[in-house]
Design a protein around this motif. Sequence first.
Motif, PDB file in Angstrom:
ATOM      1  N   ASP A 155      38.225  50.931  30.401  1.00 52.08           N
ATOM      2  CA  ASP A 155      39.221  51.899  30.845  1.00 52.08           C
ATOM      3  C   ASP A 155      39.337  51.959  32.361  1.00 52.08           C
ATOM      4  OD1 ASP A 155      39.719  52.514  28.221  1.00 52.08           O
ATOM      5  OD2 ASP A 155      38.468  54.322  28.185  1.00 52.08           O
ATOM      6  N   ARG A 156      38.229  51.711  33.040  1.00 52.44           N
ATOM      7  CA  ARG A 156      38.235  51.809  34.501  1.00 52.44           C
ATOM      8  C   ARG A 156      38.468  50.464  35.189  1.00 52.44           C
ATOM      9  NH1 ARG A 156      32.762  55.144  35.642  1.00 52.44           N
ATOM     10  NH2 ARG A 156      33.304  54.613  37.803  1.00 52.44           N
ATOM     11  N   ALA A 157      38.421  49.366  34.430  1.00 61.57           N
ATOM     12  CA  ALA A 157      38.444  48.027  35.034  1.00 61.57           C
ATOM     13  C   ALA A 157      39.755  47.721  35.741  1.00 61.57           C
ATOM     14  CB  ALA A 157      38.158  46.969  33.967  1.00 61.57           C
ATOM     15  N   HIS A 158      40.880  48.146  35.170  1.00 63.66           N
ATOM     16  CA  HIS A 158      42.183  47.708  35.665  1.00 63.66           C
ATOM     17  C   HIS A 158      42.399  48.060  37.128  1.00 63.66           C
ATOM     18  CE1 HIS A 158      46.348  46.658  35.777  1.00 63.66           C
ATOM     19  NE2 HIS A 158      46.742  47.899  35.989  1.00 63.66           N
ATOM     20  N   GLU A 159      42.092  49.273  37.519  1.00 58.29           N
ATOM     21  CA  GLU A 159      42.331  49.701  38.898  1.00 58.29           C
ATOM     22  C   GLU A 159      41.041  49.871  39.693  1.00 58.29           C
ATOM     23  OE1 GLU A 159      44.671  53.246  38.586  1.00 58.29           O
ATOM     24  OE2 GLU A 159      46.543  52.127  38.285  1.00 58.29           O
ATOM     25  N   PRO A 210      36.924  46.338  44.012  1.00 58.93           N
ATOM     26  CA  PRO A 210      35.751  45.454  43.870  1.00 58.93           C
ATOM     27  C   PRO A 210      34.437  46.103  44.270  1.00 58.93           C
ATOM     28  CG  PRO A 210      37.592  44.242  44.803  1.00 58.93           C
ATOM     29  CD  PRO A 210      38.023  45.672  44.740  1.00 58.93           C
ATOM     30  N   HIS A 211      34.435  46.929  45.323  1.00 54.31           N
ATOM     31  CA  HIS A 211      33.170  47.493  45.799  1.00 54.31           C
ATOM     32  C   HIS A 211      32.618  48.575  44.879  1.00 54.31           C
ATOM     33  CE1 HIS A 211      36.022  50.488  47.363  1.00 54.31           C
ATOM     34  NE2 HIS A 211      34.996  51.329  47.416  1.00 54.31           N
ATOM     35  N   LEU A 212      33.392  48.977  43.854  1.00 53.22           N
ATOM     36  CA  LEU A 212      32.911  49.996  42.929  1.00 53.22           C
ATOM     37  C   LEU A 212      32.408  49.416  41.610  1.00 53.22           C
ATOM     38  CD1 LEU A 212      35.483  52.910  43.424  1.00 53.22           C
ATOM     39  CD2 LEU A 212      33.231  52.579  44.479  1.00 53.22           C
ATOM     40  N   ILE A 213      32.350  48.092  41.513  1.00 57.49           N
ATOM     41  CA  ILE A 213      31.773  47.474  40.306  1.00 57.49           C
ATOM     42  C   ILE A 213      30.309  47.876  40.178  1.00 57.49           C
ATOM     43  CG2 ILE A 213      31.090  45.289  39.237  1.00 57.49           C
ATOM     44  CD1 ILE A 213      33.620  44.047  40.309  1.00 57.49           C
ATOM     45  N   VAL A 228      20.852  37.031  44.715  1.00 58.78           N
ATOM     46  CA  VAL A 228      20.947  38.045  45.764  1.00 58.78           C
ATOM     47  C   VAL A 228      21.487  39.347  45.180  1.00 58.78           C
ATOM     48  CG1 VAL A 228      21.836  38.538  48.063  1.00 58.78           C
ATOM     49  CG2 VAL A 228      21.471  36.160  47.359  1.00 58.78           C
ATOM     50  N   PRO A 229      20.807  40.492  45.436  1.00 60.92           N
ATOM     51  CA  PRO A 229      21.285  41.777  44.902  1.00 60.92           C
ATOM     52  C   PRO A 229      22.655  42.163  45.445  1.00 60.92           C
ATOM     53  CG  PRO A 229      19.004  41.947  45.652  1.00 60.92           C
ATOM     54  CD  PRO A 229      19.530  40.634  46.152  1.00 60.92           C
ATOM     55  N   LEU A 230      23.539  42.597  44.551  1.00 62.76           N
ATOM     56  CA  LEU A 230      24.831  43.139  44.946  1.00 62.76           C
ATOM     57  C   LEU A 230      24.630  44.571  45.423  1.00 62.76           C
ATOM     58  CD1 LEU A 230      28.014  42.799  44.886  1.00 62.76           C
ATOM     59  CD2 LEU A 230      27.902  43.885  42.630  1.00 62.76           C
ATOM     60  N   PRO A 231      25.139  44.936  46.602  1.00 67.87           N
ATOM     61  CA  PRO A 231      24.983  46.322  47.068  1.00 67.87           C
ATOM     62  C   PRO A 231      25.934  47.258  46.331  1.00 67.87           C
ATOM     63  CG  PRO A 231      26.280  45.058  48.649  1.00 67.87           C
ATOM     64  CD  PRO A 231      25.825  44.090  47.603  1.00 67.87           C
ATOM     65  N   GLY A 232      25.555  48.527  46.252  1.00 65.10           N
ATOM     66  CA  GLY A 232      26.410  49.515  45.613  1.00 65.10           C
ATOM     67  C   GLY A 232      25.632  50.769  45.292  1.00 65.10           C
ATOM     68  N   ASP A 233      26.285  51.912  45.361  1.00 65.50           N
ATOM     69  CA  ASP A 233      25.617  53.174  45.054  1.00 65.50           C
ATOM     70  C   ASP A 233      25.071  53.154  43.634  1.00 65.50           C
ATOM     71  OD1 ASP A 233      26.297  54.109  47.534  1.00 65.50           O
ATOM     72  OD2 ASP A 233      28.059  55.237  46.861  1.00 65.50           O
ATOM     73  N   THR A 269      37.222  38.323  37.994  1.00 61.35           N
ATOM     74  CA  THR A 269      38.613  38.720  38.230  1.00 61.35           C
ATOM     75  C   THR A 269      38.786  39.453  39.560  1.00 61.35           C
ATOM     76  OG1 THR A 269      38.274  40.750  36.941  1.00 61.35           O
ATOM     77  CG2 THR A 269      39.167  38.845  35.787  1.00 61.35           C
ATOM     78  N   LYS A 270      37.771  40.198  39.992  1.00 66.18           N
ATOM     79  CA  LYS A 270      37.878  40.944  41.245  1.00 66.18           C
ATOM     80  C   LYS A 270      37.528  40.099  42.470  1.00 66.18           C
ATOM     81  CE  LYS A 270      38.790  44.877  39.107  1.00 66.18           C
ATOM     82  NZ  LYS A 270      40.104  45.542  39.190  1.00 66.18           N
ATOM     83  N   HIS A 271      36.976  38.926  42.237  1.00 68.71           N
ATOM     84  CA  HIS A 271      36.526  38.084  43.342  1.00 68.71           C
ATOM     85  C   HIS A 271      37.666  37.742  44.296  1.00 68.71           C
ATOM     86  CE1 HIS A 271      35.336  34.314  45.375  1.00 68.71           C
ATOM     87  NE2 HIS A 271      34.114  34.778  45.270  1.00 68.71           N
ATOM     88  N   GLY A 272      38.845  37.512  43.749  1.00 63.39           N
ATOM     89  CA  GLY A 272      39.971  37.110  44.580  1.00 63.39           C
ATOM     90  C   GLY A 272      40.555  38.217  45.430  1.00 63.39           C
ATOM     91  N   TYR A 273      40.113  39.447  45.219  1.00 64.38           N
ATOM     92  CA  TYR A 273      40.666  40.582  45.952  1.00 64.38           C
ATOM     93  C   TYR A 273      39.797  41.030  47.124  1.00 64.38           C
ATOM     94  CZ  TYR A 273      43.444  41.040  41.670  1.00 64.38           C
ATOM     95  OH  TYR A 273      44.263  40.802  40.607  1.00 64.38           O
ATOM     96  N   SER A 274      38.645  40.415  47.304  1.00 64.33           N
ATOM     97  CA  SER A 274      37.711  40.930  48.297  1.00 64.33           C
ATOM     98  C   SER A 274      36.809  39.823  48.822  1.00 64.33           C
ATOM     99  CB  SER A 274      36.852  42.035  47.664  1.00 64.33           C
ATOM    100  OG  SER A 274      35.825  42.463  48.536  1.00 64.33           O
ATOM    101  N   ASP A 275      36.277  40.040  50.031  1.00 63.96           N
ATOM    102  CA  ASP A 275      35.270  39.140  50.596  1.00 63.96           C
ATOM    103  C   ASP A 275      33.850  39.596  50.267  1.00 63.96           C
ATOM    104  OD1 ASP A 275      37.195  37.487  51.812  1.00 63.96           O
ATOM    105  OD2 ASP A 275      37.280  38.775  53.576  1.00 63.96           O
TER     106      ASP A 275
END
Length: 397
Positions: free
Chosen positions: A23-27, A30-33, A62-67, A144-150
Amino acid sequence: MTTGRRADRSESFGEALLGEVLDRAHELPPHLIGPLVADVMEQLGGRRPQVLLQDYGQLLLVPLPGDGLTDGEPQVIDGSEAGRCFLDAHPVELPEDDGVRVHLPLLDGGDQVGVMAVTLDNVDDHDRRILRRIAGLVADLLVTKHGYSDLFFGVRRGEPMSVAAEIQWSLLPPLAMIMPRVAVAGILEPAYDVAGDSFDYALNGDVLHVAMIDAMGHGLDAATMATVAIGAYRHARRAGTGLPESYDFMDRAVADQFGPEHFVTAQMLQLDTTTGHLQWVNAGHPSPMLVRDHHVALRLTGPTTLPVGFGGPEPQMCEMKLELGDRLLCFTDGLIEEHAMGEEQFGEDQLIDWVNQLERTGRGIRAVARSLSHTLKRARGGHTTDDATLLLVEWRG
């Protein structure tokens, strides 16, 4: 007239967790994954969640950062539990003082994105089923989100990358594809400075198309030439042309753009994944090796034409029938022409010995490709004067 019983459409706990991701994936930015993964793991009763991404050198996770995600040092793939999960593409459970640490492969089309890890008090089959499905959704999100962010590029980059390497990595398809009838796995070295080497593949219906190229020189000129060659190959392939016609299209594109003194060696193959019928053409490139019954059985030799850009005659198409489990090793000359600490070139014999040793381990195609490349890198003291690229293709029938 009978009235059918209405199926139960109430939402179960597992469906609710998966539904939250969907439900949350569409919008979802990337940094909130990462925070989404942490939230879902908390609802499952999990602690210390991590998303680990493979670095470009294929040495570290390598660990992905995120809250909400657990930070930490990168984990070496060879010798760690997360690395074992990554290499074998199977979950790994590790008992700990406060529960069970579960590592799950993040798979997308057979390509290995990384590993998801979480600690639970205990693990049963229901947990395993839910975790496996969440990991699948997380892998899809990362791709899918890779192309939207560095963001993910920055996590995976372990050292400065040259502009030429940036171009080559953006040109590549996924490094691995594992399907029921066919599997592909490739690797580029040096990962942060590769320039003229590249490969491409596409599974169209039952036919696998593969190309490997090596553009002359190094640096931006080589990367630009490789981009034109791969672009021309894709254009010809998507137009439905045959292998000889694809060579002609690539040849004209490189000659028109760079002139008569520039060239690209190329190897192009087509494999019918239902029958094992293989066809190939060679444009001045090292001949692939056929690996059968876990050892190199022969070289795929045959008539060759001039490298792309030199205006050679139409290449003759070679063909053969593969056997179930056969693997093809395609590679660039940097794999065998490199010198070890000023000594003689590695040569084909030494490459064959290493392939045979790794094949006897019985590892999957991804692990063998990675181990072979890293074995070669260690043998040359971690340095190379030329690109060294390889691609393994396995016909699974």
